[in-house]
Each structure stands twice: as C-alpha cells, then as structure tokens.
Design a protein around this motif. Structure first.
Motif, PDB file in Angstrom:
ATOM      1  N   ILE A 164       0.915  -1.061   0.171  1.00  0.00           N
ATOM      2  CA  ILE A 164       0.169   0.141  -0.105  1.00  0.00           C
ATOM      3  C   ILE A 164       0.856   1.484  -0.089  1.00  0.00           C
ATOM      4  O   ILE A 164       0.616   2.008  -0.555  1.00  0.00           O
ATOM      5  N   ALA A 165       1.759   1.309   0.857  1.00  0.00           N
ATOM      6  CA  ALA A 165       2.500   2.586   1.176  1.00  0.00           C
ATOM      7  C   ALA A 165       3.952   2.556   0.525  1.00  0.00           C
ATOM      8  O   ALA A 165       4.715   3.539   0.652  1.00  0.00           O
ATOM      9  N   GLY A 166       4.302   1.516  -0.162  1.00  0.00           N
ATOM     10  CA  GLY A 166       5.722   1.326  -0.786  1.00  0.00           C
ATOM     11  C   GLY A 166       6.807   1.660   0.146  1.00  0.00           C
ATOM     12  O   GLY A 166       7.697   2.286  -0.310  1.00  0.00           O
ATOM     13  N   LEU A 167       6.773   1.033   1.654  1.00  0.00           N
ATOM     14  CA  LEU A 167       7.839   1.454   2.381  1.00  0.00           C
ATOM     15  C   LEU A 167       8.880   0.356   2.081  1.00  0.00           C
ATOM     16  O   LEU A 167       8.595  -0.801   1.661  1.00  0.00           O
ATOM     17  N   SER A 168      10.006   0.918   2.595  1.00  0.00           N
ATOM     18  CA  SER A 168      11.093  -0.249   2.504  1.00  0.00           C
ATOM     19  C   SER A 168      11.136  -1.286   3.531  1.00  0.00           C
ATOM     20  O   SER A 168      10.492  -1.127   4.508  1.00  0.00           O
ATOM     21  N   ALA A 169      11.800  -2.440   3.283  1.00  0.00           N
ATOM     22  CA  ALA A 169      11.614  -3.588   4.213  1.00  0.00           C
ATOM     23  C   ALA A 169      12.170  -3.140   5.698  1.00  0.00           C
ATOM     24  O   ALA A 169      11.644  -3.701   6.512  1.00  0.00           O
ATOM     25  N   VAL A 170      13.296  -2.285   5.794  1.00  0.00           N
ATOM     26  CA  VAL A 170      13.956  -1.960   6.960  1.00  0.00           C
ATOM     27  C   VAL A 170      13.050  -1.195   7.730  1.00  0.00           C
ATOM     28  O   VAL A 170      12.588  -1.648   8.995  1.00  0.00           O
ATOM     29  N   LYS A 171      12.166  -0.160   7.172  1.00  0.00           N
ATOM     30  CA  LYS A 171      11.306   0.761   7.793  1.00  0.00           C
ATOM     31  C   LYS A 171      10.019  -0.339   8.490  1.00  0.00           C
ATOM     32  O   LYS A 171       9.743  -0.359   9.575  1.00  0.00           O
ATOM     33  N   VAL A 172       9.696  -1.212   7.572  1.00  0.00           N
ATOM     34  CA  VAL A 172       8.585  -1.984   8.049  1.00  0.00           C
ATOM     35  C   VAL A 172       8.799  -2.977   9.165  1.00  0.00           C
ATOM     36  O   VAL A 172       8.243  -2.944   9.953  1.00  0.00           O
ATOM     37  N   THR A 173      10.187  -3.410   8.890  1.00  0.00           N
ATOM     38  CA  THR A 173      10.774  -4.324  10.048  1.00  0.00           C
ATOM     39  C   THR A 173      10.737  -3.645  11.374  1.00  0.00           C
ATOM     40  O   THR A 173      10.531  -4.220  12.525  1.00  0.00           O
ATOM     41  N   MET A 174      11.356  -2.317  11.565  1.00  0.00           N
ATOM     42  CA  MET A 174      11.529  -1.699  12.626  1.00  0.00           C
ATOM     43  C   MET A 174      10.239  -1.228  13.268  1.00  0.00           C
ATOM     44  O   MET A 174      10.272  -1.339  14.448  1.00  0.00           O
ATOM     45  N   TYR A 175       9.218  -0.672  12.480  1.00  0.00           N
ATOM     46  CA  TYR A 175       8.312  -0.213  13.116  1.00  0.00           C
ATOM     47  C   TYR A 175       7.256  -1.300  13.833  1.00  0.00           C
ATOM     48  O   TYR A 175       6.456  -1.195  14.742  1.00  0.00           O
ATOM     49  N   LEU A 177       9.191  -4.429  14.906  1.00  0.00           N
ATOM     50  CA  LEU A 177      10.153  -5.330  15.688  1.00  0.00           C
ATOM     51  C   LEU A 177      10.501  -4.166  16.941  1.00  0.00           C
ATOM     52  O   LEU A 177      10.512  -5.004  18.039  1.00  0.00           O
ATOM     53  N   LEU A 178      10.616  -3.030  17.003  1.00  0.00           N
ATOM     54  CA  LEU A 178      10.994  -2.162  18.003  1.00  0.00           C
ATOM     55  C   LEU A 178       9.835  -2.188  19.175  1.00  0.00           C
ATOM     56  O   LEU A 178      10.141  -2.557  20.265  1.00  0.00           O
ATOM     57  N   PRO A 179       8.654  -1.949  18.887  1.00  0.00           N
ATOM     58  CA  PRO A 179       7.458  -2.253  19.779  1.00  0.00           C
ATOM     59  C   PRO A 179       7.255  -3.566  20.286  1.00  0.00           C
ATOM     60  O   PRO A 179       7.470  -3.983  21.434  1.00  0.00           O
ATOM     61  N   LEU A 180       7.728  -4.514  19.384  1.00  0.00           N
ATOM     62  CA  LEU A 180       7.558  -5.971  19.852  1.00  0.00           C
ATOM     63  C   LEU A 180       8.775  -6.218  20.940  1.00  0.00           C
ATOM     64  O   LEU A 180       8.555  -6.771  22.078  1.00  0.00           O
ATOM     65  N   LEU A 181       9.936  -5.932  20.551  1.00  0.00           N
ATOM     66  CA  LEU A 181      11.132  -5.901  21.520  1.00  0.00           C
ATOM     67  C   LEU A 181      10.704  -5.172  22.863  1.00  0.00           C
ATOM     68  O   LEU A 181      10.900  -5.766  23.979  1.00  0.00           O
ATOM     69  N   VAL A 236      16.553   1.952  14.413  1.00  0.00           N
ATOM     70  CA  VAL A 236      17.618   0.928  14.179  1.00  0.00           C
ATOM     71  C   VAL A 236      18.346   0.675  15.243  1.00  0.00           C
ATOM     72  O   VAL A 236      18.667  -0.366  15.909  1.00  0.00           O
ATOM     73  N   ILE A 237      18.945   1.863  15.793  1.00  0.00           N
ATOM     74  CA  ILE A 237      19.650   2.056  16.993  1.00  0.00           C
ATOM     75  C   ILE A 237      18.929   1.555  18.179  1.00  0.00           C
ATOM     76  O   ILE A 237      19.638   0.437  18.989  1.00  0.00           O
ATOM     77  N   CYS A 238      17.777   1.717  18.528  1.00  0.00           N
ATOM     78  CA  CYS A 238      17.282   1.632  19.716  1.00  0.00           C
ATOM     79  C   CYS A 238      16.869  -0.221  19.528  1.00  0.00           C
ATOM     80  O   CYS A 238      16.973  -0.770  20.632  1.00  0.00           O
ATOM     81  N   ALA A 239      16.590  -0.683  18.471  1.00  0.00           N
ATOM     82  CA  ALA A 239      16.376  -1.941  18.263  1.00  0.00           C
ATOM     83  C   ALA A 239      17.580  -2.912  18.691  1.00  0.00           C
ATOM     84  O   ALA A 239      17.504  -3.964  19.216  1.00  0.00           O
ATOM     85  N   VAL A 240      18.612  -2.435  18.083  1.00  0.00           N
ATOM     86  CA  VAL A 240      20.057  -2.974  18.332  1.00  0.00           C
ATOM     87  C   VAL A 240      20.260  -3.027  19.687  1.00  0.00           C
ATOM     88  O   VAL A 240      20.835  -4.209  20.302  1.00  0.00           O
TER      89      VAL A 240
END
Lengths: 276, 293
Positions: A164-175, A177-181, A236-240
């Motif tokens: 739908i939004a054409g977001l990059s894989a990194v962005k989608v993953t971070m949005y 993953l970070l709340p999940l972590l 990304v930094i927060c997730a790392v």
C-alpha cells in the motif's frame, strides 16, 4: 560409541587412594556410578522424544483461544483503521502504517501473556517442572511457536503495508520489531519480578497494563510528533540496543522457571506459608 | 534402587522448613507422616528436584539428582498437593499433554494412557472435561499422570485429600499393586492412608524427622500408653481437658466409652489397649487433637 563408554569407566576406576578425601570419595563414587549407568549393557533403552517433537506436540495444546484472540487482535487493528479511513484504504498512507504495525506487535505480545503464565494460573507448574522436559523447555517451546506465529503475522502485515505505502523492508521491520522488543522485554522483566505473586491474574494485568501504556505512547507520538517515525536510524539503534536485553530477559526468565517460582527470600517465605 | 536424602535443610528467611533431614528410601511404600506445617511439602519438592535446598542433597543410586537432571525426571512420578488442569482439557487431552512433557513417544503415549485409564477406572470418561469430574475422579487423573512414565520413584503429596472412603481404599490398593520394586513416598496427615500399606514410615515434626521405622515398630513407641474406659457421660468434659482423647463413643445409655493416651491409667477401671498408628500420631502431635476440641 560403546568403546568410549568403557574407556570412561576405565578412567573413572583409576583411583589414587592416597589423595582421597571425603569429598573426593563422593565425587569418585558418582563418576564410577555414572560411567556404569552409561554402559549400554546396563542402560534400559527408553525411547524419548527430543525438543523438536516436543515443541510440535505443543501446537494442539497451545489453544485455539490464543490464536483466535491474536487473529481477532490483528483484525481489530485493521478494522479500526479501515473504519477511521471510511473504507478508503488508499488513504492508509505512509503516516498510518508505522502506528498500525506497532500496535499490532504490542497486541501480539499482550495476547501471549495469559498463555505463558497459565501454568501458574492453573497450578500446573509443579507437575510441569517435575517432568522430563520441565517447565523451562515448555516455555521455550511456546515462545518459539509464538515467535513463528508473530513472524507469519508480520510477513502478511508487512506485505500489505509495503504494497500500500511502498515502504522499505527496513522501515516496515523496525516499525514492527521495536515495539515488539519493548513489549516483550518489559513483560519478561515484569513476569520475573512478580514471580511468586499469589494472584496470577494481577501479574497478567500488570503486563497487559504495561503493553497498553506502550500502545498509548505510540499513539501519542503518532498524534503529536509524527516526525519520530521518519528517523529510522534512531529506530535501528534502539532495536540494536534492545535486542540483547530482550534475549537476556527471556533467558533469565527461563532460567528462573527451572525451580518452583521463587527468586527472592520474600517469595520463598510466601510460598512456604502458602503450601504447608 | 535407592533414594538418599542427605542432610537436607531448607531455610525460608526466619523459618526453617526442613532441618537437617536424612533418609534412605528403598523400594516399597514409604509414609511421610506429619501435621500441617511440619515441612512435608517442602521436603517433597526438594526430592522432586523442583526446589533447591539451602544445604544437603538428594542422591538416586548414589548420584546427586542435580547431576542426573533429565535422567532422574525420567524415572520420577509426582503428584503435588495442589494440582490443576487447563480449562477445556478432557482427561485424554490432559494425559496426552503430560505424556509429551514426560517425553513419551506417540505410540507409547497411546498404550500407557489406555492401560492407566483402565487401572484407575476412568476409561468411560476419557473424553469428559476434567472440570466436570468429581474430586475423587480428578485425583485419579492426577495419579494416572504421575504413573504415565512408569516411574521408579513415585512421590505423592497428600494424595487422598478430598477422596471418599471407598476411593481411599481403591487408591491404597492401586498403590500397593504398583509399589513392587519401586520407591513410593506418600506424604499425609491421614494415618489410615499409610497404616496398612506402608513398608516403612517417617514421622516429621517442625522440619525434623523424629522417628522412622515399620508401622509395627513405630506403634510400639506408644505401647502401654493406650487405654480405654467406660465413664459416665457427665464426667466426659472433665477428662477431655485432662487427657488426650483418641476416641469417644457414646453408648446410648448415658455411658461413654473412651480411648485415651496416657503414661499411666487415669480413669478408674481403665483397660490397656493394643496401640494403632492413629494413637502414635496423636501421641506425637497432641496439638492436632486438642485444637479440635
């Protein structure tokens, strides 16, 4: 293989009598006995399943309720967004996707908590602890299955979001993953720190409350500072940073689960007075 | 086959639940007798390997259970005092779930469940939800789960609480049948549970083992201290405060037949009685009789 076990026994039997102290005698005795027990001629063959089969056999017992509630949670997220956009999914722009993925991740954690605490809630933990696989392996199996499920949900949501939004894989993953972590680490810590609380429903409530708070923070950011979602480097930094904490928290929780749920002396005492 | 409890102590802040307990368990039924709060459950949990002692260890065939880990749990069956089940589980689901936890293969699971359900007379209700079963039936499900892996060591904590007399008898027979060549440890404060089936008993009080031995040996400790007498019903209140009453039987004509414990006969016309396990229990735990008065 057989030769190795006989060699082990042979080594165990080489006893230097001159240096034997009481403690060494016991160690030596245990070593010899263990070597004898390991001999194929002595061992009674018992077929036992490994961890993978054990994990697969947990699937029917993990409960339709859990998957139904998680499915319901995912549908709710989409439903609320669909209604708020008056059915115009085209408006599900880049701005809405991060919030949707974050809330979805938190909801997945939220719905998993009752399952992970059910051994304590339904007084099954003692029987589970005393079994061959033990409680920590059961929890590990459930966590792996839940993560696999989360991955599938994430895959589907990410596919939709990216489409739908054409977001990059990194962005989608971070949005996602970070709340999940954040939700996972916080809940694991809360579960550990409330170990031994008599009312398991209070522990569940606390975790759900924490998840709810996280969701509220995400919503607040979405409303007041949407620019935060664009700073993907910070995500990304927060997730790392958070990932090792998440792994550590889960690991510590599993380790604590190897014994009748008590970490502190206070809990020890509470448990004693409750059971005796 | 030998299970050795070596100098186990468990300290809970200000309370010592188990105090330097040593026991050597050999095949047969072992009764662990003690009042509520004696430390039985704590000791059972330590033997089950689910609670770490403050000091001491448990050895199975000479090896510490901490080292045996899975190997020990594989030959171990456990029924805790408080045991539950997940809502929605039927008897079959529950046993299949536990069988997976015990590492049984699918084929063995099927075979063992079938055998055990027959043995505990639950074949008819295998597809019934556990929540719909009576207390006695639930206990039998608990016993079946403990026996799933055909354990060499079976530990049952207060297994007959909530069972009616008929079910108690069934349970005792089941255990006697099973105990051949295995170590069965039953913790209880109900004397009749172990009086006729225990090969050996250990009596626990305030965290310590205060006596061990066969039922006949232990009972001899109160030999010459058990008396019976016929008294007028009006005198009962006086004697009840003075003596440790085991039994009071109202004969219907105003007379009362009492059985009591005392170093010497107190009531005129007292007759010496053959001691039983119940007498021993009350002799060792007099507070349990007095608190009910």
């Amino acid at each position: 293989m057989e030769r190795k076990q006989y060699e082990e026994l042979s080594n165990a039997l080489k006893i230097d009598v001159k240096v034997l102290t009481a403690k060494r005698i016991q160690t030596q005795k245990e070593r010899v006995l263990q070597s004898v027990r390991n001999l194929p001629a002595v061992q009674i063959p018992k077929k036992r399943i490994g961890f993978c089969e054990f994990m697969l056999r947990q699937i029917p017992f993990m409960g339709r309720d859990l998957w139904m509630s998680q499915g319901f949670a995912a549908l709710m997220v989409f439903g609320v967004l669909y209604l708020s956009l008056d059915g115009e999914l085209d408006y599900l722009s880049i701005r809405h996707i991060p919030l949707m993925l974050g809330i979805l991740a938190i909801m997945l954690v939220m719905t998993s908590i009752p399952l992970l605490l059910r051994p304590y809630r339904y007084q099954m933990h003692e029987i589970e602890l005393a079994s061959r696989q033990s409680l920590w392996k059961l929890l590990a199996a459930e966590l792996i299955l839940l993560m696999a499920e989360d991955l599938v949900v994430f895959g589907i949501s990410a596919g939709i979001a990216a489409g739908i939004a054409g977001l990059s894989a990194v962005k989608v993953t971070m949005y996602f993953l970070l709340p999940l972590l954040m939700a996972g680490t916080g809940c694991a810590q809360l579960i550990r720190r409330t170990s031994g609380w008599e009312e398991v429903s209070q522990r569940i409530g606390l975790c759900e409350g924490y998840c709810g708070l996280l969701a509220a923070v995400l919503l607040l950011l979405y409303r007041t500072k949407p620019a935060v979602y664009d700073k993907i480097g910070a995500w990304v930094i927060c997730a790392v940073i958070l990932f090792p904490l998440f792994v550590l928290s889960i690991g510590m929780w599993l380790k604590d689960s190897a014994e009748v749920g008590e970490r502190t002396g206070m809990v020890d005492a509470a448990l004693y007075y409750q059971s005796e | 086959m030998e299970l050795e409890v070596c100098g186990i102590t468990k300290q809970y802040k200000d309370k010592c639940a188990v105090n330097d307990v040593s026991l050597k368990l050999t095949p047969g039924v072992w009764g662990l007798l003690g009042a509520n709060g004696a430390g039985k459950t704590t000791l059972m949990r330590i033997i089950a390997g689910i609670l770490r002692p403050t000091s001491g260890c448990v050895r199975y065939d000479g090896i510490e259970i901490d080292r045996l880990k899975e190997e020990y749990r594989d030959i171990f069956g456990y029924l805790p005092q408080e045991f539950g089940f997940y809502p929605g589980f039927c008897v079959q689901d529950y046993l299949e779930y536990i069988a997976a936890l015990k590492g049984l293969t699918r084929a063995e699971t099927k075979k063992r469940i079938s055998i055990l359900l027959k043995r505990v007379s639950l074949s008819e209700v295998r597809h019934k939800k556990i929540s719909k079963l009576s207390g006695g039936m639930r206990r039998r499900v608990g016993i079946a789960q403990a026996l799933l892996n055909d354990p060499e060591v079976l530990v049952l904590d207060e297994p007959t609480s909530g069972l009616d007399p008929g079910e108690r008898v069934k349970f005792r027979n089941l255990l006697s049948e099973f105990a051949h060549d295995r170590i069965v440890l039953i913790s209880t404060h109900i004397v009749s549970d172990i009086e006729y089936i225990a090969t050996c008993n250990a009596v626990m009080k305030e965290g310590k083992i205060i006596a061990t031995g066969k039922t006949e040996e232990l009972v001899r400790m109160v030999e010459g201290k058990v008396w019976s007498a016929d008294i007028d019903g009006r005198e009962l209140a006086v004697y009840e405060h003075q003596l440790l009453m085991v039994n009071v039987y109202n004969e219907g004509n105003g007379d009362v037949k009492v059985r009591y414990l005392s170093e010497k006969p107190v009531i005129p016309g007292s007759r010496k009685e053959e001691p039983r396990m119940e007498d021993l229990y009350l002799w060792m735990f007099p507070e349990s009789a007095r608190s009910d008065i």
